[in-house]
Design a protein around this motif. Structure first.
Motif, PDB file in Angstrom:
ATOM      1  N   LEU A  62       0.483  10.214   4.754  1.00 24.82           N
ATOM      2  CA  LEU A  62       1.545  10.832   5.542  1.00 24.82           C
ATOM      3  C   LEU A  62       1.597  12.338   5.304  1.00 24.82           C
ATOM      4  O   LEU A  62       1.809  13.120   6.247  1.00 24.82           O
ATOM      5  N   ILE A  63       1.384  12.760   4.055  1.00 21.73           N
ATOM      6  CA  ILE A  63       1.335  14.187   3.747  1.00 21.73           C
ATOM      7  C   ILE A  63       0.201  14.858   4.516  1.00 21.73           C
ATOM      8  O   ILE A  63       0.368  15.922   5.127  1.00 21.73           O
ATOM      9  N   LEU A  98       5.707  17.590   5.237  1.00 18.10           N
ATOM     10  CA  LEU A  98       6.732  16.780   4.587  1.00 18.10           C
ATOM     11  C   LEU A  98       6.699  17.031   3.082  1.00 18.10           C
ATOM     12  O   LEU A  98       5.630  17.230   2.500  1.00 18.10           O
ATOM     13  N   SER A  99       7.856  16.978   2.458  1.00 19.77           N
ATOM     14  CA  SER A  99       7.941  17.113   1.012  1.00 19.77           C
ATOM     15  C   SER A  99       7.647  15.767   0.355  1.00 19.77           C
ATOM     16  O   SER A  99       7.640  14.715   1.011  1.00 19.77           O
ATOM     17  N   ALA A 100       7.431  15.806  -0.963  1.00 24.22           N
ATOM     18  CA  ALA A 100       7.202  14.570  -1.705  1.00 24.22           C
ATOM     19  C   ALA A 100       8.415  13.653  -1.609  1.00 24.22           C
ATOM     20  O   ALA A 100       8.271  12.424  -1.515  1.00 24.22           O
ATOM     21  N   ILE A 160       0.842  -1.202   0.000  1.00 26.31           N
ATOM     22  CA  ILE A 160       0.000   0.000   0.000  1.00 26.31           C
ATOM     23  C   ILE A 160       0.877   1.251   0.000  1.00 26.31           C
ATOM     24  O   ILE A 160       1.849   1.349   0.750  1.00 26.31           O
ATOM     25  N   ASN A 161       0.502   2.228  -0.831  1.00 27.19           N
ATOM     26  CA  ASN A 161       1.214   3.503  -0.852  1.00 27.19           C
ATOM     27  C   ASN A 161       0.652   4.394   0.252  1.00 27.19           C
ATOM     28  O   ASN A 161      -0.544   4.683   0.290  1.00 27.19           O
ATOM     29  N   ILE A 162       1.532   4.818   1.150  1.00 36.54           N
ATOM     30  CA  ILE A 162       1.084   5.584   2.309  1.00 36.54           C
ATOM     31  C   ILE A 162       1.504   7.055   2.218  1.00 36.54           C
ATOM     32  O   ILE A 162       1.321   7.813   3.167  1.00 36.54           O
ATOM     33  N   GLU A 163       2.016   7.460   1.062  1.00 37.45           N
ATOM     34  CA  GLU A 163       2.569   8.807   0.956  1.00 37.45           C
ATOM     35  C   GLU A 163       1.506   9.884   1.149  1.00 37.45           C
ATOM     36  O   GLU A 163       1.731  10.875   1.872  1.00 37.45           O
ATOM     37  N   SER A 201       0.943  14.714   8.490  1.00 40.44           N
ATOM     38  CA  SER A 201       2.048  15.579   8.905  1.00 40.44           C
ATOM     39  C   SER A 201       1.638  17.045   8.849  1.00 40.44           C
ATOM     40  O   SER A 201       1.981  17.831   9.734  1.00 40.44           O
ATOM     41  N   ALA A 202       0.861  17.419   7.834  1.00 37.11           N
ATOM     42  CA  ALA A 202       0.369  18.798   7.746  1.00 37.11           C
ATOM     43  C   ALA A 202      -0.597  19.096   8.882  1.00 37.11           C
ATOM     44  O   ALA A 202      -0.578  20.174   9.479  1.00 37.11           O
ATOM     45  N   GLN A 203      -1.451  18.127   9.187  1.00 39.31           N
ATOM     46  CA  GLN A 203      -2.438  18.290  10.255  1.00 39.31           C
ATOM     47  C   GLN A 203      -1.763  18.544  11.599  1.00 39.31           C
ATOM     48  O   GLN A 203      -2.270  19.310  12.428  1.00 39.31           O
ATOM     49  N   TYR A 204      -0.613  17.940  11.812  1.00 35.36           N
ATOM     50  CA  TYR A 204       0.108  18.096  13.074  1.00 35.36           C
ATOM     51  C   TYR A 204       1.191  19.176  13.002  1.00 35.36           C
ATOM     52  O   TYR A 204       2.021  19.291  13.907  1.00 35.36           O
ATOM     53  N   GLY A 205       1.180  19.966  11.918  1.00 30.84           N
ATOM     54  CA  GLY A 205       2.148  21.051  11.796  1.00 30.84           C
ATOM     55  C   GLY A 205       3.564  20.588  11.517  1.00 30.84           C
ATOM     56  O   GLY A 205       4.536  21.253  11.907  1.00 30.84           O
TER      57      GLY A 205
END
Length: 237
Positions: A8-9, A19-21, A2-5, A12-16
């Motif tokens: 994770l994006i 992350l970059s691609a 499974i692709n989790i990218e 990570s944004a939600q928690y401030g």
């Protein structure tokens, strides 16, 4: 796999912690290696990809929210296991100088494979924590020592505080009950030359509680510590 990218994006944004691609692609590779190697050795009980994202990757990155790591700071992950929180920290902050310490060589073999695959530079040390912190090249040399181990806080402190330089910090990553643990560890923290600076609480996406207890090093640790591992376990400070 499974692709989790994307997940994770979003998280990570939600928690401030954006992350970059490129970073999320590295986390994807890390997860694939973790789950592949986990079929051959016991690295993690968490094997569902979304859970890996939340309970390993995001959980590790929360340390960035709780402690300020100086530019090019020296960080040691004590009892790193499968590389948490050290590898996620290095992916987020590639400037840090990371040391991964573990008592099992097979885990370090896995971590070397991860570093090679992701192009990461970290020092891997095979030693028990109480032995490692007596080595001159490691004792009181780090801006931050961190541990996600399940040992009681007085025990964790004796393992980890001796690695920290004066002015640096030890971060203990804990679940519920952090306030009680801090009270129980007050004597140990003081004896080791530190003081309890703060406790920050977070809630993971599944509702579980994460507490990061930060101990600031204010004086050199006595040569009496750490004691032998069996003494630390049997008679905590």
């Amino acid at each position: 796999m499974i692709n989790i990218e994307q997940r994770l994006i979003e998280l990570s944004a939600q928690y401030g912690l954006p992350l970059s691609a490129q970073q999320t692609a590295a986390f994807q590779t890390y997860m694939e290696l973790l789950l592949d190697w986990n079929e051959k050795m016991n690295l993690t009980a968490i094997t569902e990809p979304q859970q890996v994202v939340e309970k390993h990757f995001l959980d590790s990155l929360l340390l960035i929210k709780a402690v300020e790591i100086p530019k090019n700071g020296k960080v040691i992950d004590v009892g790193t296991g499968a590389g948490f929180p050290g590898i996620p920290l290095l992916l987020y902050r590639p400037d840090i100088r990371l040391t991964l310490l573990d008592s099992l060589q097979k885990r370090l073999t896995f971590l070397q494979a991860v570093c090679d695959a992701l192009g990461l530079s970290a020092e891997l040390i095979h030693a028990r924590a109480e032995e490692g912190s007596r080595q001159p090249k490691l004792r009181e040399q780090f801006d931050l020592a961190c541990a996600r181990a399940v040992a009681p806080l007085p025990v964790l402190c004796e393992y980890c505080v001796p690695f920290v330089r004066r002015g640096g910090a030890f971060a203990a990553m804990k679940g519920p009950g952090a306030a009680e643990e801090s009270v129980a560890a007050a004597k140990a923290i003081s004896l080791l030359g530190a003081h309890a600076e703060s406790t920050q609480s977070f809630t993971l996406p599944d509702g579980s509680e994460r507490n990061i207890i930060l101990c600031r090093k204010i004086a050199a640790t006595s040569d009496k510590y750490p004691r032998h591992g069996s003494k630390i376990a049997k008679t905590p400070l």
